[in-house]
Structures are given as structure tokens and as C-alpha cells.
Design an enzyme around this catalytic site. Structure first.
Site, PDB file in Angstrom:
ATOM      1  CD  GLU A 212      79.253  22.225  83.327  1.00  0.00           C
ATOM      2  OE1 GLU A 212      80.395  22.617  82.875  1.00  0.00           O
ATOM      3  OE2 GLU A 212      78.237  22.110  82.508  1.00  0.00           O
TER       4      GLU A 212
ATOM      5  CB  SER B 174      79.230  23.528  80.043  1.00  0.00           C
ATOM      6  OG  SER B 174      78.518  24.487  80.806  1.00  0.00           O
TER       7      SER B 174
ATOM      8  CG  ASP C 136      83.333  21.861  83.837  1.00  0.00           C
ATOM      9  OD1 ASP C 136      83.256  22.320  82.800  1.00  0.00           O
ATOM     10  OD2 ASP C 136      82.683  22.538  84.797  1.00  0.00           O
TER      11      ASP C 136
END
Length: 610
Positions: free
Chosen positions: A309, A527, A313
Site C-alpha cells: 500500500e 487505493s 501511494d
């Protein structure tokens, strides 16, 4: 000014007579049913310390809401005149009466506040106390160890707690007493990561549309697919082509920075970042472009443990918005709980730690991207309201607070029941996506045309729906009422038609190609769409700065009161399936699947700088 604010509050508290009144009657503040998947493991060992967070009633939050609309509504004469740190704090600071009531309560139980953890506005006070004392403070609350049967996580919680009548109206909540949930990364549940072979690198023949795509591309469409696109994977170069940012050159790189939320011991990796830039943004690599990392409340930076994750990002933001600076906020606040030691349990304050920190800073990001969330019903209502209030405070300061909509459609199949003990069948909205001050982002896949992400390629359905905690804000009325009229009686009784509806906007969410642990990997989920939209907002802020305009801030009034069809690509195919249903269908105009649609940067740029 922090010293001034803190000192003023201290003087108020010190000036109040700390009498020792007769014990006040207790009143239940919150009572919950044990959530599904948790079991009571046993009592808490004597002497175990409990970290308590007390949320004091804020003095004038309703007035702050009016201020937010005044600075965010493009029709307002105060549009773009955002509030300062001290101005926002003045609305959130509790009254002297509330502060004194809580002070007396703590002193009656010989509890010493941890002054280092008091919020800037003084609306959160914290202390760590033995479990026996915590129980006495909270009306005999029965703290116990609870085990998550799926993850093995152990927490110390209570299913009910009370506070004295003398305090009841002065506090919103005491946490984390009844909060069993935790933020989860919004990544496709059935396809979290598809690891490519060791040594794999993107190469030239992957920059064309293949004939064997599993989803047919309409080559006769008015908007042709970008040259780099396949449905097998999505490169960030492709995203930049698709949405029209690839030719944009940042003009004012030091006028802002982008914030990225990091939770659950997720850390971005420096080597992976550079490897990613080598194929997606060699110009950024040549310029030695780096993200910054700020550790909050014990947050870490373990370079031996690259997070999927976290890497998704920071790499997405860098690829789209180079050379605007970015900061990854590594949040702690979740130390492990060892039931054999009298050490603090996991506090599980995933959002307040970061948002309080930001509210205390003079210099803050122009945009914050948060790719985490959970089922709204797993978050105690009072806690959700307070977190949403902090999102609102940052919006008042001109921050675009961007949140992913989730990856379970309207809820996970086979698991769509209320957790109040009645097990009522219903759709399950997500939080913080459901906060009215969030800019919530749904997901798409395919090209020419884009469609709502589905199990066909993405392996999941993007979240969308209607809050059960937050009423529909007025700015949404026209768009949402129009959709509900078209929807008719479909799914009646399974959702709250009067709740805050989401998402607001959408972007690609399927099979982003990133680097994790030195290997290329495909990652799907909102996400990915969240930081994509956050980066595009930052580029628009840059263009506005170049012509002397303020940041966009909270863009929802601009979207809903404006003409989004002129600057966004409406997505009319697909649905937010889930809960063993086909969910909400996409439709012309706004829908609870892809919001108003996906960005057309060139049109957005023209509108933002006109």
C-alpha cells in the site's frame, strides 16, 4: 501561538476551583454488541494499563461548518479565503465549563493527563491508567481481552461504559473502549498483488493495445484509448496519457506539498521508489526526486519491510505530480498488545493521530490522500463524527481531503447484516468515505469507454452507497435526488436514501504496475484511484498558483454546484455489486458507483484557471 493557546487553556483550568463534590450518578455513554468475528478471550490481567482518549465537546463546530461552506462554495464572496490554524482551533476548543468538568473528573480518580498528547485545540485529552482505575472511572466498565478469530489480533475493549452525569454533556466519547475496527487498505480483496517474475521490466511491446485483451476496446469510440493501455496492466504513463496530464509541467513546485496517509506499519521503500521512477519517471530520477517521511505517534520507517500500500501511494503520486513535493505520514498508535505484560494496549486511533497532528501545524499539505477505511458500522458513531469533524477542520484550512471509496461494492457477499445484534440485512457503507467533508473516489477500468471496475478485470467492485451516520448535505440534493428517482424502488430498505452519498468522482483502479521488494507487481483497488485524483488536484493547484489563485481545497461544492459534465467523463456502465446483489447501477450524471466520472485534465485546467 501554540504556547499562547495552550497557556490560555491551562490558566482557565487552574482558575477553576477543583472541589470534591459528592459522587455523581453514572449514565451510559455507549453500548455496543460484540462485532462479528470477535470472541471474548478472558479478563484483563490486573495492572494492565489502558490508554484512554477523552473527546471534549467542541465549543462551536456548527459555526465552523458554516465557515467551511463560505470558503469552499465558488458562489461565496469568501471563496478561497481559508482559515488559519488559530481560527479553526477557536471553533474546536471546548468551553471553560467543559474543560473544568473533565479536569475535576480526572482528579477525582487521581488520573494525570499526558499533556504532551493534548490536541492543539484542547478538545482531546489523554491519559494512561491501570485497568482497574479505568473501570472505576467509566462506571464499572468490564474491560476484557477480545480475540479476532480471523487475524489473531488481541485487543482490550469494553462493550459498554458510563460517565458521570456531571461530565456526560461535556464529552463526546472516551476511546478506544468500544472501537473494535481498524483501517484497512482499499485494495482488491481477491487480487491484492500479482507478482511478476523476478527480473521482469516493462518493455516496448507492452506500450500498445494487444489484440487479446479480455475486455474489448471500442476502437471506433470518439476518444481513442491511450497508446500505452492494455487491460492486462495499467502503467502510470498510461494514466497520465488517459487523463491528459502527461504534457503538464509543474510551474510552482514549492507552493504546496501532497500528504499521504500511512497506517498499520506500512512503509514505502526508497530503493523500490527509485526503481519505479527509472521506468515511469526517469526525469524525476534524474532530478533526484524523493518523498519525505514524517513519523507521527511512534510511526516507523522499516526499509526492510516494503509495504504494498505504501509503495502504491508514493509511486502513484510521484509519477503523476512530479515535481510537487510529497510527504508520507507514518502513523503509529498501534503498538502490539502482550497480555502477559502490563504494557499499554493498542490504542487504535488510526485517523485522529494524523489529523490532530496536521491541525496543529502551521504549514500543511494542499491535498491529503488516504487509501484506508472500514465498514462504517464497525466504527462507533461518536468516533466517526469526531474524525469527520477533524476532516472538516482541515477542509476549512484549504486541504483537499481525498479518500478511497472501498473495494467491496455495497458490501461483502454473505456478510451484509447489521452488527447491533439484530442482524438486519442491509448494505454496508464505508468510512471515512461517508464523511460529508471527504472527497471520495470510486474506481474504473477499461478504456474507450471507461466502465465501473468489476470482477471481470479488476477482480472487485468499487465501493459506493449512502451513509447511515451522516445526513445527505444540501450540496448533494439535486444530483442525488435525480439518481434516486431513476433508481425507483430497487434495493428499497437496504440503504438510507437520506444519507451522505458517495463517491464524488472516480479514476482507474485496476492493475497498477508498481515496484515492491525489487519486483514489479500489479495492484488493484481504489487505493490506486485515490492518490491518482489527489495528484491531479495538486496539479490544478499548481496551475492556479501560477496565476495567483488559491488552492482548490474542498472541491465538493464546486463539483455539485457546478457543471461537472463539462470537465469530467461521465461513466454510465457498471455497478457497485455486493451483498449478493447487483448493487447500484452506474447512470448518466452522478451515481453511487463512479460519482460524476473521471477527470479530463485539460478541461479541468481551463476551468480552474479561467
Amino acid at each position: 501561538m501554540r504556547f499562547t493557546t495552550f497557556t490560555a487553556l491551562a490558566i482557565v483550568l487552574a482558575s477553576m476551583a477543583v472541589a470534591a463534590p459528592a459522587p455523581s450518578a453514572m449514565r451510559v455513554k455507549e453500548s455496543v454488541t460484540m462485532p462479528s468475528g470477535w470472541v471474548r478471550r478472558g479478563p484483563v490481567a490486573a495492572g494492565t494499563e489502558i490508554p484512554l482518549s477523552i473527546a471534549l465537546k467542541q465549543r462551536a463546530f456548527a459555526d465552523l461548518e458554516s465557515e467551511i461552506l463560505a470558503v469552499s462554495d465558488p458562489k461565496s464572496p469568501r471563496y478561497g479565503k481559508f482559515l488559519s490554524r488559530e481560527q479553526v482551533s477557536s471553533y474546536l476548543t471546548p468551553s471553560a465549563e467543559s474543560a473544568a468538568a473533565v479536569r475535576r473528573w480526572l482528579e477525582e480518580h487521581s488520573v494525570k493527563e499526558d499533556l504532551s498528547r493534548r490536541s492543539f485545540a484542547g478538545d482531546w485529552v489523554r491519559a494512561t491508567v491501570p485497568v482497574e482505575r479505568a473501570s472505576a472511572m467509566l462506571g464499572g466498565a468490564e474491560f476484557a481481552e477480545f480475540l479476532n478469530e480471523r487475524t489473531g489480533e488481541v485487543v482490550v475493549r469494553a462493550l459498554e461504559y458510563s460517565v458521570p452525569e456531571s461530565v456526560f454533556d461535556h464529552v463526546d466519547l472516551v476511546g478506544p473502549t468500544t472501537y473494535f475496527g481498524k483501517p484497512l487498505a482499499h485494495r482488491a480483496p481477491s487480487r491484492i498483488a500479482e507478482w511478476l517474475p523476478v527480473g521482469y521490466k516493462p518493455h516496448a511491446d507492452e506500450t500498445v493495445v494487444h489484440a487479446d485483451n479480455r475486455l474489448a476496446v471500442n476502437v471506433a469510440a470518439a476518444v481513442p484509448p491511450p497508446a500505452c493501455t492494455t487491460t492486462n496492466q495499467t502503467t502510470l504513463t498510461c494514466i497520465r496519457q488517459l487523463y491528459g496530464t502527461i504534457d503538464y509541467k509543474v510551474q510552482k513546485p514549492n507552493s504546496q506539498f501532497i500528504g499521504i496517509s500511512g497506517f498499520l506499519e506500512e512503509y514505502p521503500n526508497d530503493k523500490d521508489f527509485n526503481q519505479f521512477l527509472s521506468t515511469e519517471r526517469p526525469d524525476a530520477l534524474a532530478a533526484n526526486y524523493k518523498y519525505r517521511l514524517t513519523q507521527i505517534d511512534g510511526g516507523g520507517n522499516n526499509q526492510s519491510k516494503p509495504g504494498v500500500e505504501a509503495n502504491l501511494d508514493v509511486q502513484t503520486v510521484a509519477a503523476i505530480s512530479f515535481n510537487i513535493p510529497s510527504t508520507y505520514y507514518s502513523n503509529g498508535g498501534r503498538p502490539p498488545f502482550n497480555p502477559d505484560q502490563a504494557t499499554p494496549t493498542n490504542t487504535n486511533e488510526p485517523y485522529t493521530t494524523e489529523f490532530e497532528y496536521l491541525l496543529s501545524q502551521q504549514t500543511i499539505p494542499s491535498v491529503v490522500s488516504t487509501s484506508y477505511g472500514d465498514d462504517e458500522q464497525t466504527v462507533p458513531r461518536d468516533y466517526a463524527v469526531r474524525v469527520c469533524g477533524e476532516i472538516a477542520g482541515l477542509a476549512a484550512r484549504g486541504v483537499s481531503m481525498v479518500f478511497s471509496s472501498g473495494d467491496n461494492g455495497v458490501g461483502s457477499d454473505g456478510n451484509c447484516v447489521s452488527n447491533d445484534g439484530k442482524k438486519t440485512r442491509k448494505f454496508l457503507p464505508a468510512f471515512p468515505a461517508s464523511c460529508p467533508y471527504s472527497i471520495t473516489v470510486g474506481g474504473t477500468e477499461a478504456y474507450a469507454p471507461e466502465v465501473a471496475v468489476s470482477s471481470k478485470i479488476g477482480g472487485f467492485f468499487a465501493g459506493g452507497g449512502f451513509s447511515e451516520y451522516f445526513a445527505r448535505p444540501a450540496y448533494q440534493d439535486n444530483a442525488v435526488k435525480g439518481y434516486l428517482k431513476t433508481l425507483g424502488k430497487k434495493h428499497a430498505g437496504l440503504f438510507n436514501p437520506n444519507g451522505r452519498a458517495y463517491p464524488d468522482i472516480a479514476a482507474q483502479a485496476s492493475r497498477y504496475l508498481i515496484v515492491v521488494g525489487g519486483r514489479y507487481v500489479r495492484v488493484g483497488g481504489t487505493s490506486a484511484s485515490g492518490p491518482t485524483i489527489a495528484s491531479i488536484i495538486a496539479l490544478l493547484n499548481d496551475a492556479r498558483a501560477a496565476v495567483g489563485r488559491p488552492n482548490l481545497g474542498w472541491i465538493n461544492p464546486l463539483l455539485y454546484y457546478g457543471q461537472p459534465e463539462q470537465v469530467l467523463t461521465d461513466i454510465t456502465s457498471g455497478s457497485s455489486a455486493g451483498c449478493d446483489t447487483d448493487g447500484f447501477p452506474a447512470a448518466k450524471g452522478w451515481d453511487p458507483v463512479t460519482g460524476f466520472g473521471t477527470p479530463n485534465f485539460k478541461k479541468l485546467l481551463a476551468a480552474a484557471t479561467a
